[in-house]
Design a protein around this motif. Sequence first.
Motif, PDB file in Angstrom:
ATOM      1  N   UNK A  53      37.192  46.290  41.139  1.00 46.24           N
ATOM      2  CA  UNK A  53      38.568  45.961  40.777  1.00 46.24           C
ATOM      3  C   UNK A  53      39.032  44.699  41.482  1.00 46.24           C
ATOM      4  N   UNK A  54      38.690  44.556  42.746  1.00 42.53           N
ATOM      5  CA  UNK A  54      39.042  43.341  43.483  1.00 42.53           C
ATOM      6  C   UNK A  54      38.471  42.104  42.795  1.00 42.53           C
ATOM      7  N   UNK A  55      37.181  42.160  42.460  1.00 46.51           N
ATOM      8  CA  UNK A  55      36.523  41.009  41.848  1.00 46.51           C
ATOM      9  C   UNK A  55      37.116  40.708  40.475  1.00 46.51           C
ATOM     10  N   UNK A  56      37.436  41.748  39.723  1.00 49.72           N
ATOM     11  CA  UNK A  56      38.036  41.543  38.400  1.00 49.72           C
ATOM     12  C   UNK A  56      39.385  40.837  38.527  1.00 49.72           C
ATOM     13  N   UNK A  57      40.183  41.237  39.504  1.00 49.12           N
ATOM     14  CA  UNK A  57      41.488  40.605  39.713  1.00 49.12           C
ATOM     15  C   UNK A  57      41.306  39.138  40.104  1.00 49.12           C
ATOM     16  N   UNK A  58      40.377  38.861  40.999  1.00 52.48           N
ATOM     17  CA  UNK A  58      40.130  37.475  41.406  1.00 52.48           C
ATOM     18  C   UNK A  58      39.681  36.629  40.215  1.00 52.48           C
ATOM     19  N   UNK A  59      38.871  37.207  39.330  1.00 56.84           N
ATOM     20  CA  UNK A  59      38.435  36.472  38.146  1.00 56.84           C
ATOM     21  C   UNK A  59      39.586  36.237  37.184  1.00 56.84           C
ATOM     22  N   UNK A  78      44.498  44.561  29.623  1.00 61.73           N
ATOM     23  CA  UNK A  78      44.092  45.960  29.797  1.00 61.73           C
ATOM     24  C   UNK A  78      42.849  45.996  30.679  1.00 61.73           C
ATOM     25  N   UNK A  79      42.739  47.024  31.504  1.00 59.37           N
ATOM     26  CA  UNK A  79      41.561  47.242  32.338  1.00 59.37           C
ATOM     27  C   UNK A  79      41.048  48.657  32.126  1.00 59.37           C
ATOM     28  N   UNK A  80      39.747  48.782  31.907  1.00 61.49           N
ATOM     29  CA  UNK A  80      39.067  50.081  31.902  1.00 61.49           C
ATOM     30  C   UNK A  80      38.162  50.095  33.125  1.00 61.49           C
ATOM     31  N   UNK A  81      38.258  51.147  33.949  1.00 65.72           N
ATOM     32  CA  UNK A  81      37.591  51.176  35.249  1.00 65.72           C
ATOM     33  C   UNK A  81      36.796  52.462  35.416  1.00 65.72           C
ATOM     34  N   UNK A  82      35.534  52.296  35.828  1.00 67.06           N
ATOM     35  CA  UNK A  82      34.681  53.439  36.156  1.00 67.06           C
ATOM     36  C   UNK A  82      34.639  53.601  37.669  1.00 67.06           C
ATOM     37  N   UNK A 143      41.224  49.037  45.103  1.00 60.54           N
ATOM     38  CA  UNK A 143      40.955  47.841  45.880  1.00 60.54           C
ATOM     39  C   UNK A 143      40.435  48.149  47.271  1.00 60.54           C
ATOM     40  N   UNK A 144      39.639  47.233  47.811  1.00 60.88           N
ATOM     41  CA  UNK A 144      39.159  47.353  49.194  1.00 60.88           C
ATOM     42  C   UNK A 144      39.632  46.187  50.055  1.00 60.88           C
ATOM     43  N   UNK A 386      32.564  43.486  35.598  1.00 62.17           N
ATOM     44  CA  UNK A 386      32.040  43.412  36.966  1.00 62.17           C
ATOM     45  C   UNK A 386      31.606  44.800  37.420  1.00 62.17           C
ATOM     46  N   UNK A 387      30.514  44.838  38.177  1.00 59.74           N
ATOM     47  CA  UNK A 387      30.090  46.054  38.876  1.00 59.74           C
ATOM     48  C   UNK A 387      29.874  45.707  40.335  1.00 59.74           C
ATOM     49  N   UNK A 388      30.271  46.610  41.233  1.00 61.08           N
ATOM     50  CA  UNK A 388      30.083  46.343  42.657  1.00 61.08           C
ATOM     51  C   UNK A 388      28.882  47.118  43.195  1.00 61.08           C
ATOM     52  N   UNK A 389      28.623  46.972  44.488  1.00 60.71           N
ATOM     53  CA  UNK A 389      27.437  47.566  45.103  1.00 60.71           C
ATOM     54  C   UNK A 389      27.471  49.085  45.070  1.00 60.71           C
ATOM     55  N   UNK A 390      28.654  49.673  44.976  1.00 58.64           N
ATOM     56  CA  UNK A 390      28.789  51.125  44.947  1.00 58.64           C
ATOM     57  C   UNK A 390      28.692  51.698  43.530  1.00 58.64           C
ATOM     58  N   UNK A 391      28.560  50.829  42.532  1.00 58.30           N
ATOM     59  CA  UNK A 391      28.442  51.291  41.160  1.00 58.30           C
ATOM     60  C   UNK A 391      29.750  51.408  40.424  1.00 58.30           C
ATOM     61  N   UNK A 392      30.866  50.999  41.050  1.00 56.64           N
ATOM     62  CA  UNK A 392      32.132  50.961  40.327  1.00 56.64           C
ATOM     63  C   UNK A 392      32.089  49.823  39.308  1.00 56.64           C
ATOM     64  N   UNK A 393      32.743  50.017  38.183  1.00 55.07           N
ATOM     65  CA  UNK A 393      32.718  49.029  37.107  1.00 55.07           C
ATOM     66  C   UNK A 393      34.140  48.788  36.617  1.00 55.07           C
TER      67      UNK A 393
END
Length: 580
Positions: A53-59, A78-82, A143-144, A386-393
């Motif tokens: 989510x952080x990376x998506x916002x920055x983009x 719109x945002x869809x988040x896993x 967010x982190x 975007x996907x992060x190291x923890x597998x969130x999308x």
Amino acid sequence: MIQRLLLALCAVVLPLSAASAKSPAVTSGIVSAADPRAAAAGVAILRQGGSAADAAIAMMLALNVVEPQSSGIGGGGFMVHHDARAGKVDSYDGREAAPAAANGYWFYKDGAPLPHNDAVPGGRSVGVPGNLRMMALAHSQHGRLAWAALFQPAIALARDGFAITPRLHNSLASYGKAIISDWGRAHFFNADGSAKATGTILKNPEQAALLAQIAAKGPDYFYHGEPAHKLVAAVNGASVNPSQMTLADLAAYQAKQRPPVCGTYRVYRVCGMGPPSSGGITVLLILKQLERFDLAKLGKDSPVAWHLLAESERLAYADRDAYLGDGDHIVIPQKGLLDPSYIAARSALIAPQTTMAEVAPGMPAGAPPRVRVAPGPEHGTTDMAVADAQGNVAEVTSTIESVFGSGLSVDGTMLNNELTDFDIEPTKNGYLAANRVEGTKRPRSSMAPTIVYGPDGKVRIALGAAGGSTIIAQVAKALIGVLDWKMSAQDAIAMGLIYTPYPGGVVEKGTQLEPMLPALAALGEQLRAAPLGLKANAIEQVGGRWSGAADPRSEGVAMSVTGQGTIIHRIERGPNAPHE
């Protein structure tokens, strides 16, 4: 400048091909965006330990700077988040809203409805922007990093400058007359009125200052502070189509967490955005109506397969136009539309060897009576995954509607014209239109950010697109390519599009579909070849490894963050790219 930025970020550069699953295992995430500078912003945030989510916002914020024709905090999305840890999918609605003063005759002048193109420029088409509120809502839950950290790449781009790309130059040359603010004309054009050339370095100190203030003070600054006063003054004092927006309209706006729209397609679970987006439901309808056909056996080179897709699009778009809009203001028969028996009845109208003579919406259970809707176009849109190291999308589609939106700007930021996604006339054929203008209502959207899960419950692909109501067809086509025809996400996105929201329709000119026109005509299809302004992005997981995809029609790029460095997934560009 783009190349220097990417090389500075990247230790490894690999090409992207159909064999992209052979890339090194990702340790810190992957991004795909419509512009390399935005992708680099996402990479920077992931490297700092940021979440998807952080990376998506920055983009999103970086795209606001480098793609001013398409999206930004002056618009919505719109945002869809896993959520990998919770094993759930969430969706967030940052769609713009009409001022409280709006009514069904909002776009009338002298007692008559304005033509659509006359309604776009100026203040009346501007909806209360929703992107910042959506960012803040998603950040509060997923967010982190600190809020302010997400703004730094965009602030640097606006402050230090960025190179005009061919796509931005072409947009200015083709659609620049849409920019009616004094700032916009001075910022993007030379003294002789010509669009600034590709490669020109643009600096936007006004926008850099605005973003710095929002980073420090939070989104309330935009909705309650000085920017709110400037926005209201700009839209109400516009020389064309002045509005009646108030400070209370901005102060009252809230992003909303919505239930995602999820359904099955074969062995996959498909999750998308619900109303006021029509994307999630319509994509599911297209897929589900095709489920009884063996598309895998037919294959991507079969005219019959593309004919079936065209017919399913027609039926799904007809239901979209009749029943979908802002569920906070109208009754949407969502359960009836997605009922298996209803879908089976609609699918039965599709025949492999003939084309329907007429296409009409169905009558799903719970449908309100006497509803008519006419679709509205969207063009100034962008997408990122975007996907992060923890597998969130996170999969996000963001827009200001038309290219350069309303043509107005505040503090170096273009303002949307989303209210022209409403029906201009409140009635059609004597019936009240579901997508009519109403105070505080959100216009129906075609945006379709989508996350698909495999039978193992893991994310298989996340994708979305830009291009108005073609978004729905783009996403459905790409999913069929990946899930049925076993193509890479990159090849599925690059594949030509058949777009049939009505009887007849279009195949994308210059693609593999154009030579199929005679065979399609033999099946009763009355199609023409034409260029389509398409733009899609995706990330996919194959064999436990992530790969990225970006539309070769665009300047988009995907980047992976690994222990060895940053992998730039190079995209082979088509002969007509980039175009808007």
